[in-house]
Design an enzyme around this catalytic site. Structure first.
Site, PDB file in Angstrom:
ATOM      1  N   ALA A  14      15.417  44.532  50.131  1.00 35.98           N
ATOM      2  CA  ALA A  14      15.908  44.111  48.822  1.00 35.98           C
ATOM      3  C   ALA A  14      17.242  44.784  48.515  1.00 35.98           C
ATOM      4  O   ALA A  14      17.297  45.970  48.223  1.00 35.98           O
ATOM      5  CB  ALA A  14      14.887  44.455  47.740  1.00 35.98           C
ATOM      6  N   ILE A  17      20.619  47.737  53.237  1.00 33.20           N
ATOM      7  CA  ILE A  17      20.425  47.881  54.677  1.00 33.20           C
ATOM      8  C   ILE A  17      19.976  49.310  54.935  1.00 33.20           C
ATOM      9  O   ILE A  17      20.557  50.268  54.415  1.00 33.20           O
ATOM     10  CB  ILE A  17      21.727  47.585  55.444  1.00 33.20           C
ATOM     11  CG1 ILE A  17      22.216  46.163  55.133  1.00 33.20           C
ATOM     12  CG2 ILE A  17      21.515  47.756  56.937  1.00 33.20           C
ATOM     13  CD1 ILE A  17      23.566  45.841  55.733  1.00 33.20           C
ATOM     14  N   VAL A  18      18.921  49.472  55.735  1.00 27.88           N
ATOM     15  CA  VAL A  18      18.337  50.781  55.979  1.00 27.88           C
ATOM     16  C   VAL A  18      18.773  51.281  57.351  1.00 27.88           C
ATOM     17  O   VAL A  18      18.588  50.599  58.366  1.00 27.88           O
ATOM     18  CB  VAL A  18      16.800  50.725  55.887  1.00 27.88           C
ATOM     19  CG1 VAL A  18      16.199  52.114  56.099  1.00 27.88           C
ATOM     20  CG2 VAL A  18      16.372  50.160  54.535  1.00 27.88           C
ATOM     21  N   LYS A  33      19.761  54.409  52.863  1.00 30.19           N
ATOM     22  CA  LYS A  33      19.822  53.007  52.432  1.00 30.19           C
ATOM     23  C   LYS A  33      21.236  52.691  51.948  1.00 30.19           C
ATOM     24  O   LYS A  33      21.772  53.363  51.066  1.00 30.19           O
ATOM     25  CB  LYS A  33      18.820  52.746  51.317  1.00 30.19           C
ATOM     26  CG  LYS A  33      18.640  51.272  51.003  1.00 30.19           C
ATOM     27  CD  LYS A  33      17.464  51.050  50.064  1.00 30.19           C
ATOM     28  CE  LYS A  33      17.191  49.568  49.864  1.00 30.19           C
ATOM     29  NZ  LYS A  33      16.028  49.330  48.991  1.00 30.19           N
ATOM     30  N   ASP A 108      16.902  35.910  41.150  1.00 28.15           N
ATOM     31  CA  ASP A 108      16.323  35.971  39.798  1.00 28.15           C
ATOM     32  C   ASP A 108      17.366  35.589  38.759  1.00 28.15           C
ATOM     33  O   ASP A 108      17.489  36.225  37.717  1.00 28.15           O
ATOM     34  CB  ASP A 108      15.775  37.368  39.520  1.00 28.15           C
ATOM     35  CG  ASP A 108      14.788  37.376  38.333  1.00 28.15           C
ATOM     36  OD1 ASP A 108      14.245  36.290  38.017  1.00 28.15           O
ATOM     37  OD2 ASP A 108      14.565  38.444  37.745  1.00 28.15           O
TER      38      ASP A 108
END
Length: 587
Positions: A14, A17-18, A33, A108
């Site tokens: 969400a 990028i990790v 992150k 959303d």
């Protein structure tokens, strides 16, 4: 990141990028992150973050005008004017286009997440809490979002991409036009059935057919039938709103001239003459020359144009709000609209809407444009490397151009088959055809001819000039002709380089040389006491030198009056001639 060493990407989730990283201080593995920031006038701005009471605090821009949902609710049953609806809608459109350009799905989008400034004129989208970065233009699967705004493909559990945000955009537009949601029901199953059937009450017929059709297209059940954002921007209602949005400050409303522009006549100027046609006088058809008068860009009377540039069969306009519009022949993709189609009316180059442009330059069939952030874009015909993209390919959409590290573009210039950039502080980069060394790319010392292995025929990327003194002295201005160029240095000297077929280099003899030469003998009539003068030399046919003599373009050996020191202020090159502006310092 200097404290950490990246090892690999371990996930994309969400809005982030990790990375798996190694902390250099203690060789401990950690997870970092990476969250990209979106910088756009219609996106809520991030300020900073900090830790307090073992909680992460995030400081963001405040929107004092509240949410769009609150604004709509306060309207009760008083419908908005179509102009107001489109004013809000196109700002949301620009913000969403910026988000999608960065391969981010909002997921959303709703009126509760759309915020207003204190004057309720500027719209900003926010709340990216469940947004998602796409690793490519692929699709996502997780079912998220407010139920009233989710798309049919989400209801069915199918994969989705940016078209789900476009569905939500249609729901927002519907809400602006009807003051109620497109899909509402007493419970979730009933809502899902309603969304999947695509049934909603039509908006009022007080609104234009174009607006009503736009709502229908955005709320198409099939994702492929929903128009992409670039196509939405190109629709007539949105174009008008976009132009008004970016030209509502500083524009001057103009009227057509009601009187003739010909001295001594009092007749009204007819519509035919405003299109460049002339009326014969009462005494006959040959009494005077055709008269031309300015005309509006049709349909764009509210736009303030601050700069224009012309190519072979097309024109580019730059507005006072940094928007580029083009029209004319679309051959070679030189209009920048993603196609080769001709366009008769000025049309926004949509790919540059996220940037504020400050300069545009046109060659015969290619364009360079520069933004306030010194980002350089090129499009059009690419053979010879004139676009500076490292290839000879043509492009019908603007492409960002890379320039050597440490260089900052200040001004761009286009020739017929080449391009040049003036950088800070006063250096020049060039690409394209270098025949006759007309770009000064050959490597040679002052007054010497370049060796054969030091001659450059073309450059596919922007390359520093290599011919002395152009590679050493700071340059104030340059201009590119068909086969020659000229540059003005910070010290006020003028150098010409390239072909001298018509005497356009301003030397006393027609030389064949690839080395730059300093202009010393200038062909012009000297008027004593004049502070600003224009000198011209080269090919003189058809009066192009601005004087009576047409001596086959041979420059006359006339020296500047040494009792009046002078400074060259600007220079212009064409096919076979050169014009020079000079400021004299009177003693």
């Amino acid at each position: 990141m200097e404290k950490y060493e990246r090892i690999r990407v371990v996930g994309r989730g969400a809005f982030g990028i990790v990375h798996l990283c190694l902390r250099k201080a203690d060789q401990k593995l950690v997870i970092i992150k990476q969250i990209p920031l979106l910088n756009h006038p219609n996106v809520i701005e991030y300020y900073e973050n900090f830790l307090e009471d073992k909680a992460l605090m995030i400081a963001m821009e405040y929107a004092p005008g509240g949410t769009l949902a609150e604004f709509i609710q306060k309207r009760c049953n008083s419908l908005l004017e179509e102009e107001t609806i489109l004013h809000f809608f196109v700002q949301i459109l620009l913000a969403l286009h910026h988000v999608h350009t960065h391969l981010i799905l909002h997921r959303d989008l709703k009126t509760q997440n759309i915020l207003l400034d204190k004057h309720r004129m500027v719209v900003k989208i926010g709340d990216f809490g469940i947004s998602k970065i796409l690793s490519s233009k692929s699709k996502a699967y997780t079912v998220v979002g407010t139920p009233c705004y989710i798309s049919p493909e989400l209801c069915e559990g199918k994969p989705y991409n940016q078209k789900s945000d476009i569905w939500a955009l249609g729901c927002v537009l519907y809400e602006l036009a009807s003051l109620k949601r497109a899909f509402e029901a007493a419970n979730l199953p009933a809502l899902v059935l309603k969304i999947m059937s695509g049934t909603f009450a039509p908006i009022s017929d007080r609104y234009s057919p174009e607006l009503r059709q736009l709502v229908l297209s955005l709320l198409s059940l099939e994702p492929a039938q929903r128009p992409p954002l670039s196509h939405i921007m190109a629709q007539a209602p949105c174009i008008r709103a976009l132009l008004n949005l970016h030209t509502d400050l500083g524009s001057i409303r103009m009227r057509r001239a009601e009187k003739s522009l010909v001295p001594g006549t009092g007749s009204r100027t007819t519509g035919a003459r405003c299109r460049g046609k002339s009326e014969p006088p009462a005494g006959g058809a040959h009494g005077r020359q055709p008269q031309f008068c300015s005309r509006f860009l049709e349909g764009q009377s509210g736009v303030t144009i601050k700069h224009v540039a012309c190519g072979d069969l097309f024109t580019a306009c730059l507005t006072d709000r940094g928007i580029i519009m083009t029209f004319g022949s679309g051959s070679n993709g030189c209009l920048g609209h993603g196609s080769l189609n001709d366009i008769s009316q000025p049309t926004i180059v949509e790919a540059l809407l996220g940037y504020e442009m400050v300069q545009v330059a046109c060659g015969a069939s290619h364009v360079l444009a520069l933004s306030t952030e010194r980002e350089l874009f090129a499009w059009g015909r690419g053979d010879g490397g004139r676009l500076g993209l490292g290839t000879r390919e043509s492009h019908s959409c603007p492409q960002q151009v890379s320039i050597p590290p440490g260089q900052e573009a200040q001004r761009v210039v286009c020739g017929i088959d080449s391009s040049m950039i003036l950088t800070v502080p006063g250096r020049a980069l060039a690409c394209g055809s270098n025949r006759f060394n007309k770009l000064g790319l050959d490597h040679c010392s002052l007054g010497e001819e370049p060796a054969p292995d030091q001659q450059v025929e073309e450059a596919l990327s922007f390359t520093p000039l290599g011919s002395a003194p152009l590679d050493q002295e700071p340059l104030l201005s340059v201009d590119l002709g068909t086969a020659h160029s000229a540059a003005v240095t910070a010290s006020g000297d003028c150098y010409t380089f390239g072909s001298n077929q018509h005497g356009q280099l301003g030397t006393n003899a027609r030389r064949v040389s690839r080395a730059p030469c300093q202009v010393r003998g200038l062909v012009a009539e000297h008027r004593d006491g004049a502070q600003g003068e224009v000198y011209s030399w080269g090919k003189g046919a058809r009066g192009r030198l601005g004087r009576r003599d047409e001596d086959a373009g041979l420059p006359r050996p006339v020296q500047l009056d040494e009792t009046h020191p002078y400074t060259v202020t600007s220079v212009s090159c064409c096919h076979g001639n050169t014009l020079l502006a000079v400021r004299r310092e009177l003693l």
